[in-house]
Design a protein around this motif. Structure first.
Motif, mmCIF file in Angstrom:
data_model
loop_
_atom_site.group_PDB
_atom_site.id
_atom_site.type_symbol
_atom_site.label_atom_id
_atom_site.label_comp_id
_atom_site.label_asym_id
_atom_site.label_seq_id
_atom_site.Cartn_x
_atom_site.Cartn_y
_atom_site.Cartn_z
ATOM 1 N N THR A 1 -19.929 -31.224 -26.619
ATOM 2 C CA THR A 1 -21.218 -30.634 -26.987
ATOM 3 C C THR A 1 -21.025 -29.460 -27.942
ATOM 4 N N GLY A 2 -19.889 -28.762 -27.821
ATOM 5 C CA GLY A 2 -19.621 -27.636 -28.704
ATOM 6 C C GLY A 2 -20.604 -26.504 -28.545
ATOM 7 N N GLU A 3 -21.264 -26.454 -27.388
ATOM 8 C CA GLU A 3 -22.325 -25.468 -27.198
ATOM 9 C C GLU A 3 -21.812 -24.036 -27.189
ATOM 10 N N LEU A 4 -20.543 -23.851 -26.833
ATOM 11 C CA LEU A 4 -19.948 -22.515 -26.838
ATOM 12 C C LEU A 4 -19.119 -22.340 -28.105
ATOM 13 N N PRO A 5 -19.428 -21.364 -28.939
ATOM 14 C CA PRO A 5 -18.651 -21.141 -30.162
ATOM 15 C C PRO A 5 -17.322 -20.445 -29.851
ATOM 16 N N LEU B 1 -19.966 -29.433 -38.904
ATOM 17 C CA LEU B 1 -18.603 -29.732 -39.364
ATOM 18 C C LEU B 1 -17.717 -30.087 -38.179
ATOM 19 N N ALA B 2 -17.852 -29.335 -37.084
ATOM 20 C CA ALA B 2 -17.055 -29.601 -35.883
ATOM 21 C C ALA B 2 -17.383 -30.974 -35.307
ATOM 22 N N ALA B 3 -18.662 -31.321 -35.281
ATOM 23 C CA ALA B 3 -19.068 -32.615 -34.730
ATOM 24 C C ALA B 3 -18.503 -33.761 -35.556
ATOM 25 N N GLU B 4 -18.533 -33.630 -36.877
ATOM 26 C CA GLU B 4 -18.019 -34.691 -37.749
ATOM 27 C C GLU B 4 -16.514 -34.874 -37.567
ATOM 28 N N ALA B 5 -15.772 -33.777 -37.558
ATOM 29 C CA ALA B 5 -14.319 -33.867 -37.375
ATOM 30 C C ALA B 5 -13.979 -34.389 -35.984
ATOM 31 N N GLY B 6 -14.745 -33.971 -34.984
ATOM 32 C CA GLY B 6 -14.504 -34.440 -33.624
ATOM 33 C C GLY B 6 -14.718 -35.936 -33.475
ATOM 34 N N ALA B 7 -15.705 -36.471 -34.173
ATOM 35 C CA ALA B 7 -15.934 -37.919 -34.136
ATOM 36 C C ALA B 7 -14.753 -38.672 -34.726
ATOM 37 N N HIS B 8 -14.197 -38.148 -35.808
ATOM 38 C CA HIS B 8 -13.000 -38.763 -36.396
ATOM 39 C C HIS B 8 -11.803 -38.643 -35.439
ATOM 40 N N LEU C 1 -4.322 -34.898 -27.028
ATOM 41 C CA LEU C 1 -4.887 -36.244 -27.112
ATOM 42 C C LEU C 1 -6.137 -36.386 -26.251
ATOM 43 N N GLU C 2 -6.156 -35.702 -25.108
ATOM 44 C CA GLU C 2 -7.358 -35.724 -24.270
ATOM 45 C C GLU C 2 -8.520 -35.049 -24.991
ATOM 46 N N ALA C 3 -8.254 -33.925 -25.643
ATOM 47 C CA ALA C 3 -9.306 -33.229 -26.388
ATOM 48 C C ALA C 3 -9.861 -34.119 -27.498
ATOM 49 N N MET C 4 -8.976 -34.851 -28.181
ATOM 50 C CA MET C 4 -9.429 -35.757 -29.231
ATOM 51 C C MET C 4 -10.286 -36.875 -28.645
ATOM 52 N N HIS C 5 -9.881 -37.418 -27.497
ATOM 53 C CA HIS C 5 -10.705 -38.433 -26.835
ATOM 54 C C HIS C 5 -12.091 -37.885 -26.475
ATOM 55 N N LEU C 6 -12.141 -36.626 -26.081
ATOM 56 C CA LEU C 6 -13.409 -36.010 -25.703
ATOM 57 C C LEU C 6 -14.324 -35.792 -26.903
ATOM 58 N N GLY C 7 -13.743 -35.801 -28.112
ATOM 59 C CA GLY C 7 -14.525 -35.612 -29.316
ATOM 60 C C GLY C 7 -14.446 -34.215 -29.904
ATOM 61 N N LEU C 8 -13.399 -33.447 -29.548
ATOM 62 C CA LEU C 8 -13.241 -32.112 -30.120
ATOM 63 C C LEU C 8 -12.506 -32.192 -31.456
ATOM 64 N N PRO C 9 -12.928 -31.388 -32.437
ATOM 65 C CA PRO C 9 -12.120 -31.232 -33.644
ATOM 66 C C PRO C 9 -10.842 -30.464 -33.296
ATOM 67 N N VAL C 10 -9.818 -30.618 -34.123
ATOM 68 C CA VAL C 10 -8.506 -30.072 -33.792
ATOM 69 C C VAL C 10 -7.998 -29.169 -34.916
ATOM 70 N N LEU D 1 -13.548 -28.143 -21.538
ATOM 71 C CA LEU D 1 -13.107 -28.282 -22.926
ATOM 72 C C LEU D 1 -14.249 -28.780 -23.802
ATOM 73 N N SER D 2 -15.022 -29.705 -23.274
ATOM 74 C CA SER D 2 -16.081 -30.337 -24.066
ATOM 75 C C SER D 2 -17.169 -29.360 -24.484
ATOM 76 N N ARG D 3 -17.283 -28.255 -23.789
ATOM 77 C CA ARG D 3 -18.295 -27.259 -24.138
ATOM 78 C C ARG D 3 -17.813 -26.327 -25.253
ATOM 79 N N ARG D 4 -16.499 -26.345 -25.539
ATOM 80 C CA ARG D 4 -15.947 -25.458 -26.564
ATOM 81 C C ARG D 4 -16.048 -26.119 -27.934
ATOM 82 N N ARG D 5 -16.113 -25.322 -28.967
ATOM 83 C CA ARG D 5 -16.397 -25.834 -30.310
ATOM 84 C C ARG D 5 -15.187 -26.535 -30.927
#
Length: 325
Positions: A152-156, A285-292, A237-246, A217-221
């Motif tokens: 969600t990236g709700e927390l910056p 930007l974070a959402a787009e990179a996280g999707a990739h 790898l878990e963070a990437m699966h969750l959809g976080l940018p790296v 983790l999913s709440r962090r940007r």
């Protein structure tokens, strides 16, 4: 088949035991390093059973997965059979050559120059850097139980996962935390993170169960991989699966694991800090990179491929063949 392995690396074992075999893990009264038994903070299936050492010889073990040099002696003593001689065996190497070793990249592996037990590495970097001589080797990249798209990236805030950051110091990039704090708030997750000195903007989350850590983790940007010299962290790898940018240091296997569209991989401190600041300031930007990041992780570090590769290696060892490839 019935596979014996020690509970050494909880996250890796969680993926491994999702396979179609039966898995036996030793358990001792003190649940120490050689008898930790079933996991308490990971979700393991009923196909994993824990047995005390005195019951292992009669447990019908078909094959042993070794992960530490002294397990050769433990297996022979507890089972009455010698790995690689009387009992099919595979040696799994989780780690890079020991950090600080004066001979890297010439470090000899403890299973070098023997033909009885094939060596499996978890990254191509590790296979490249360990000197295994004439031992048969292969690489099976990590596989992850998919936690699902949760970001969600709700927390910056930036998220960092590391165990023992004070003792391990520079090898896991603990000294880089002040640079990250210059970009924004940082939340550090893992074991013994409460030993970190307090600092404005730094929050520690001590040893959460895996499911809870994934939620947090999913709440962090953005996820930041600070390790200089470790094997590829499963938390990355878990963070990437969750959809976080790296944002990651371009060391060991990270440059292979994180494609350019999933974030930033760099050896420059200034670029590390600047990349974190950009993601914290720009949720789109974070959402787009996280999707990739998630797409790449599913394609390259998915569980089905991991279990299929391990089945090939285990069956080959059971037949008395090698793991070269």
């Amino acid at each position: 088949m019935r596979v014996l392995l020690w509970h050494v690396h909880g996250s890796w074992t969680t993926s491994f035991v999702q396979g179609r075999h039966e898995y036996v893990v030793p358990v001792t009264p003190d649940r120490g390093p050689d008898g930790l038994g079933r996991a308490r903070t990971w979700d393991w299936p009923a196909s994993v059973v824990e047995l005390p050492p005195e019951e292992l010889a009669g447990a019908g073990i078909d094959l042993v997965v070794l992960q530490r040099p002294h397990e050769l002696e433990l297996a022979e003593r507890w089972l009455g059979r010698r790995p690689g001689v009387d009992l099919p065996a595979v040696y799994l190497e989780h780690n890079t050559p020991l950090h600080g070793h004066p001979d890297v990249p010439d470090t000899r592996h403890p299973m070098a120059d023997q033909a009885a037990v094939p060596v499996v590495h978890v990254t191509g970097f590790n296979e490249l850097f360990w000197d295994t001589g004439d031992a048969r080797t292969t690489v099976i990249d990590h596989g992850i139980v998919d936690p699902g798209q949760r970001w969600t990236g709700e927390l910056p805030h930036a998220a960092v996962v590391v165990n023992d950051p004070v003792r391990r110091g520079r090898s896991v990039g603990t000294d880089l935390l002040p640079d990250l704090l210059a970009a924004g708030p940082v939340d550090v997750f893992g074991m013994r993170v409460d030993q970190l000195p307090s600092a404005d903007g730094l929050t520690t989350h001590e040893d959460l169960p895996q499911a809870s850590m994934h939620d947090e983790l999913s709440r962090r940007r953005v996820y930041v991989h600070t390790a200089r010299w470790t094997s590829l962290g499963l938390s990355l790898l878990e963070a990437m699966h969750l959809g976080l940018p790296v944002v990651a240091l371009a060391t060991t296997e990270a440059s292979v694991a994180v494609p350019p569209e999933a974030g930033v991989v760099t050896t420059r401190r200034s670029e590390l800090r600047a990349a974190v600041a950009r993601f914290l300031a720009d949720p789109a930007l974070a959402a787009e990179a996280g999707a990739h990041a998630r797409k790449h992780a599913l394609e390259h570090y998915g569980l089905p491929r991991f279990l299929e590769r391990w089945d090939d290696v285990l069956e080959d060892a059971l037949r008395g063949g090698g793991a070269a490839g």
